[in-house]
Design an enzyme around this catalytic site. Structure first.
Site, PDB file in Angstrom:
ATOM      1  N   HIS A  91      49.657 -53.102 -38.888  1.00 23.93           N
ATOM      2  CA  HIS A  91      49.903 -53.888 -40.419  1.00 23.93           C
ATOM      3  C   HIS A  91      51.598 -54.177 -40.519  1.00 23.93           C
ATOM      4  O   HIS A  91      51.743 -54.702 -41.706  1.00 23.93           O
ATOM      5  CB  HIS A  91      49.297 -53.169 -41.409  1.00 23.93           C
ATOM      6  CG  HIS A  91      50.104 -51.894 -41.867  1.00 23.93           C
ATOM      7  ND1 HIS A  91      50.423 -51.394 -43.218  1.00 23.93           N
ATOM      8  CD2 HIS A  91      50.354 -50.805 -41.148  1.00 23.93           C
ATOM      9  CE1 HIS A  91      51.017 -50.353 -43.138  1.00 23.93           C
ATOM     10  NE2 HIS A  91      51.060 -49.726 -41.852  1.00 23.93           N
ATOM     11  N   ASP A  93      47.821 -47.188 -36.407  1.00 23.72           N
ATOM     12  CA  ASP A  93      46.998 -47.146 -37.506  1.00 23.72           C
ATOM     13  C   ASP A  93      45.751 -47.721 -37.686  1.00 23.72           C
ATOM     14  O   ASP A  93      44.882 -47.518 -38.421  1.00 23.72           O
ATOM     15  CB  ASP A  93      47.878 -47.996 -38.707  1.00 23.72           C
ATOM     16  CG  ASP A  93      49.066 -47.026 -39.309  1.00 23.72           C
ATOM     17  OD1 ASP A  93      48.975 -45.823 -39.563  1.00 23.72           O
ATOM     18  OD2 ASP A  93      49.986 -47.685 -39.916  1.00 23.72           O
ATOM     19  N   TYR A 130      40.330 -47.111 -45.887  1.00 25.24           N
ATOM     20  CA  TYR A 130      41.548 -47.407 -45.010  1.00 25.24           C
ATOM     21  C   TYR A 130      41.750 -48.834 -44.893  1.00 25.24           C
ATOM     22  O   TYR A 130      42.914 -49.414 -45.012  1.00 25.24           O
ATOM     23  CB  TYR A 130      41.442 -46.564 -43.819  1.00 25.24           C
ATOM     24  CG  TYR A 130      42.999 -46.514 -43.111  1.00 25.24           C
ATOM     25  CD1 TYR A 130      43.904 -45.755 -43.286  1.00 25.24           C
ATOM     26  CD2 TYR A 130      43.346 -47.543 -42.335  1.00 25.24           C
ATOM     27  CE1 TYR A 130      45.288 -45.317 -42.904  1.00 25.24           C
ATOM     28  CE2 TYR A 130      44.662 -47.488 -41.623  1.00 25.24           C
ATOM     29  CZ  TYR A 130      45.317 -46.244 -41.876  1.00 25.24           C
ATOM     30  OH  TYR A 130      46.806 -46.459 -41.487  1.00 25.24           O
ATOM     31  N   HIS A 152      45.580 -41.799 -37.788  1.00 26.18           N
ATOM     32  CA  HIS A 152      45.142 -40.807 -38.833  1.00 26.18           C
ATOM     33  C   HIS A 152      43.688 -40.540 -38.730  1.00 26.18           C
ATOM     34  O   HIS A 152      42.931 -41.384 -38.372  1.00 26.18           O
ATOM     35  CB  HIS A 152      45.320 -41.756 -40.306  1.00 26.18           C
ATOM     36  CG  HIS A 152      46.597 -42.230 -40.527  1.00 26.18           C
ATOM     37  ND1 HIS A 152      47.676 -41.094 -41.024  1.00 26.18           N
ATOM     38  CD2 HIS A 152      47.376 -43.247 -40.476  1.00 26.18           C
ATOM     39  CE1 HIS A 152      48.827 -41.873 -41.168  1.00 26.18           C
ATOM     40  NE2 HIS A 152      48.590 -43.102 -40.923  1.00 26.18           N
TER      41      HIS A 152
HETATM   42 FE1  FEO Z   1      51.717 -47.855 -41.322  1.00 27.49          FE
HETATM   43 FE2  FEO Z   1      50.284 -44.617 -40.947  1.00 27.49          FE
HETATM   44  O1  FEO Z   1      51.510 -45.893 -40.932  1.00 27.49           O
END
Ligand code: FEO
Length: 393
Positions: A145, A164, A192, A223
């Site tokens: 992103h 991400d 998310y 994540h």
């Molecule tokens: Fe765009 Fe998990 O950082």
């Protein structure tokens, strides 16, 4: 908690942030993880790092496997500090390591964030890195992103380090999708997507097409849990979400001063529900905007209400509308409502904001003075029924 081998010779060495509850404005009720991965091959490669306060947690895990001084490459798939914040300290612990980053904005981003003056290995579409029995391939995913964003693919392991993308803010002692309640994993993956990736939905089909050419057994995002049971499940979900697929569902979002707007919201909800439309009703005093956006993701309609305060809408409603506008939801219909004392203004202002967000207004705004009467509440229910008819097409 120890390292976990996610494929032969590939180890999770990240960190678990059990107690974070606000991730730059996004509510993280279940915490998160910052995943980093160590590939043990002829060359030793670290894929991404962790948020700065978790550096020693990651370092401890790396040391379980190898002396950090032996790391040859550190791949930075993404400059944002939840993944790069440990780089300055990591480079001190691994002084021989060469930083690998995207040619487009990766190098510039890392230099501007950390003042690095060391040479970096920059990669672009089609670049690869030979590390022994593995040849890592880099796939830029700009604006998914951030402009620098890229993913790293290991054909040897059929493993995608997806940065991400496909992530979830979900802290767990388990590392894999099949070890955690699948409903929780998908709910956090949807949240998310709705709060991070939704504005870039138009770029996702192209990225999925590029990834569709790869044989993928494991998706390891930065994540949450690693997708090994069925990586196709999250790829399909991204395909549906980015296509803007909606259900017969309406989200009503409002705030209220003396309960008049709340009464109108309930009556509108009754009208929608009486026509078989699923309804979610959120009072902004008690609800979180990033949770609400998770429900907006697959809703056909967004209906927003506010009392009039100082000729305009409540600040809480303005904040929600500002947040939603930035996330650019597509393909939704909507309407505005509210109560007022002597002068109106809130409902009209909401309708304008919804239009500017790209939401098609399908009913003129509905506003009533002081406390709504029984007949006015009946009009609210009729308003809900008419919107239900538009949802059902
Ligand atoms: Fe765009 Fe998990 O950082």
């Amino acid at each position: 908690m120890s390292t976990v081998e996610i494929a032969p010779g590939v180890h999770w060495v990240g960190a678990i942030d059990w107690n974070i509850r606000n991730f730059h404005g996004y509510s993280t009720h279940r915490g998160t993880t910052y995943n980093a991965f160590l590939i043990m091959d002829e060359k030793v490669v670290l894929v991404d790092t962790v948020k700065h306060p978790f550096f020693y947690e990651m370092l401890g895990r790396i040391k379980e496997i190898v002396d950090p001084e032996k790391i040859d490459y550190i791949i930075s798939n993404h400059v944002e500090m939840d993944h790069s914040g440990s780089l300055p300290m990591m480079l001190k612990a691994a002084p021989r390591a060469e930083l690998v980053t995207s040619e487009k904005f990766g190098e510039a981003g890392l230099r501007k964030h950390f003042g690095f003056d060391r040479p970096m290995l920059t990669v672009k579409e089609g670049s690869s890195l030979d590390i022994g029995k593995r040849k890592l391939v880099f796939v830029p995913t700009p604006m998914l992103h951030w402009p620098d964003s890229m993913v790293t693919y290991s054909p040897h392991d059929e493993l995608l380090f997806s940065s991400d993308a496909f992530g979830q803010h979900l802290a767990t002692s388990e590392r894999f999708d099949d070890e955690v309640d699948p409903a929780v994993v998908m709910q956090e993956a949807a949240k998310y997507y709705a709060n991070i990736l939704m504005p870039f939905a138009h770029l996702i089909p192209g990225a999925l097409k590029k990834l569709g050419g790869l044989s993928i057994k494991i998706i390891a995002p930065d994540h949450g849990v690693i997708w090994r049971a069925d990586p196709g499940k999250i790829i399909s979900a991204y395909s549906e979400w980015s296509a803007g697929k909606t259900r017969k569902k309406a989200v009503i979002v409002f705030d209220t001063m003396w309960h008049s707007t709340a009464k109108m919201a309930s009556a509108i909800a009754d009208g929608l529900f009486s026509k078989g439309v699923e309804v979610k009703l959120y009072n902004l005093t008690a609800s979180d905007k990033s949770d609400i956006m998770t429900h907006v993701l697959d809703a056909a309609a967004v209906i927003v209400g506010s009392p009039t305060l100082n000729n305009g809408m409540f600040p809480s409603v303005a904040e929600f509308l500002c947040y939603m506008k930035g996330l650019k939801p597509k393909g939704k219909i909507g309407a505005a409502f509210g109560s007022y004392g002597w002068n109106g203004g809130a409902a009209k202002a909401i309708a304008q904001e919804l239009q500017q967000t790209g939401i098609e207004i399908v009913e003129p705004e509905l506003a009533f003075k002081w406390v709504p009467t029984e007949s006015e509440l009946a009009e609210c229910a009729a308003f809900g029924r008419r919107i239900a008819d538009k949802i059902k097409g």
